[in-house]
Enzyme design. Structure first.
Site, PDB file in Angstrom:
ATOM      1  N   GLY A  52       8.428 -16.549 -27.871  1.00  0.00           N
ATOM      2  CA  GLY A  52       8.098 -15.256 -27.309  1.00  0.00           C
ATOM      3  C   GLY A  52       6.827 -14.707 -27.934  1.00  0.00           C
ATOM      4  N   CYS A  53       6.261 -13.659 -27.313  1.00  0.00           N
ATOM      5  CA  CYS A  53       4.985 -13.117 -27.779  1.00  0.00           C
ATOM      6  C   CYS A  53       5.126 -12.396 -29.121  1.00  0.00           C
ATOM      7  CB  CYS A  53       4.378 -12.198 -26.728  1.00  0.00           C
ATOM      8  SG  CYS A  53       5.485 -10.921 -26.100  1.00  0.00           S
ATOM      9  N   TYR A  54       6.091 -11.492 -29.218  1.00  0.00           N
ATOM     10  CA  TYR A  54       6.308 -10.809 -30.498  1.00  0.00           C
ATOM     11  C   TYR A  54       6.645 -11.799 -31.612  1.00  0.00           C
ATOM     12  CZ  TYR A  54       6.337  -5.918 -28.772  1.00  0.00           C
ATOM     13  OH  TYR A  54       6.004  -4.689 -28.266  1.00  0.00           O
TER      14      TYR A  54
END
Length: 244
Positions: A52-54
């Site tokens: 995921g991005c985070y």
């Protein structure tokens, strides 16, 4: 690209995502596709779970010091609206987001266990953290600021050296000069990491910025694909930031 194979523990996945896992038999072989940490495993993987991005920004910002045994950790993160996808949701409308900043998913965001699991692997012990994401009025970009206690006697020079050593050969991770803090406008398809030590409180402040659309999603998938197919890792990803 989905989260289905990022988290190894089925119970944790089902708790945080609120759904039943439909194919847990593939979890064991799935490789977490954060290239800077799992490059060799990705090369031989049949199934790669794109992070995921985070978690990408958070893990890269913290990993060099997680190896030193960070336990108590707080992550404060901010993302542009593209991080929430393209769905027509009222909270993401222009009038709702413009001239506003707000926290969301406080203590419940689904990326929390993903970050905890990866940092636990790196540090060799269970990591529990507070993760608070914020929505800010811009199109793209993520800025992560993380805080943790460091061991007595550790100097800021040693902390910086840990980052330089970890990322000196990484094309997509750049350790900034001392005193320079990362900004989202500087990055597109790259990651910037900077560290600052607060000697008064014995806390290290770890910062990272990245473009959530490139390194945070599709660009990272291309990077994983390049590794899997024996191509140069940066193929198709030599994007020039708007503010290089």
């Amino acid at each position: 690209l989905s989260a289905d194979y990022r988290i190894k523990d089925v119970a944790v996945y089902e708790k945080w995502y609120g759904i039943t896992h439909k194919s847990p038999q593939y979890l064991e072989e799935a490789v977490y596709g954060l290239c800077e940490l799992n490059r060799e495993q990705v090369k031989n993987a049949r199934l790669v779970a794109n992070p995921g991005c985070y978690p990408t920004c958070s893990t890269l910002s913290i990993a060099p010091l997680a190896r030193e045994g960070l336990i108590t950790l707080i992550i404060d993160a901010k993302s542009g609206t593209s991080g929430a996808g393209r769905g027509a949701k009222v909270p993401n409308l222009y009038c709702e987001v413009n001239e506003n900043i707000k926290a969301y998913g406080v203590a419940t965001h689904r990326h929390t266990p993903e970050i905890e699991e990866q940092l636990s692997y790196i540090s060799g012990k269970d990591v529990t953290l507070n993760f608070t994401p914020h929505l800010i009025p811009m199109n793209r970009g993520i800025l992560v600021t993380a805080y943790a206690k460091y061991k007595e006697g550790v100097t800021k020079e040693q902390i910086r050296e840990a980052y330089v050593k970890a990322y000196q050969d990484e094309y997509f991770v750049r350790v900034l000069d001392e005193g320079v803090c990362p900004e989202t406008k500087w990055v597109e398809g790259s990651n910037f990491v900077n560290v600052k030590v607060d000697e008064r409180t014995h806390r290290v402040i770890m910062m990272g910025a990245m473009d959530n659309i490139t390194k945070g999603a599709a660009g990272q998938a291309v990077q994983n694909m390049n590794l899997a197919f024996g191509l140069d890792e940066s193929t198709g990803l030599n994007l020039v930031p708007m503010f290089p």
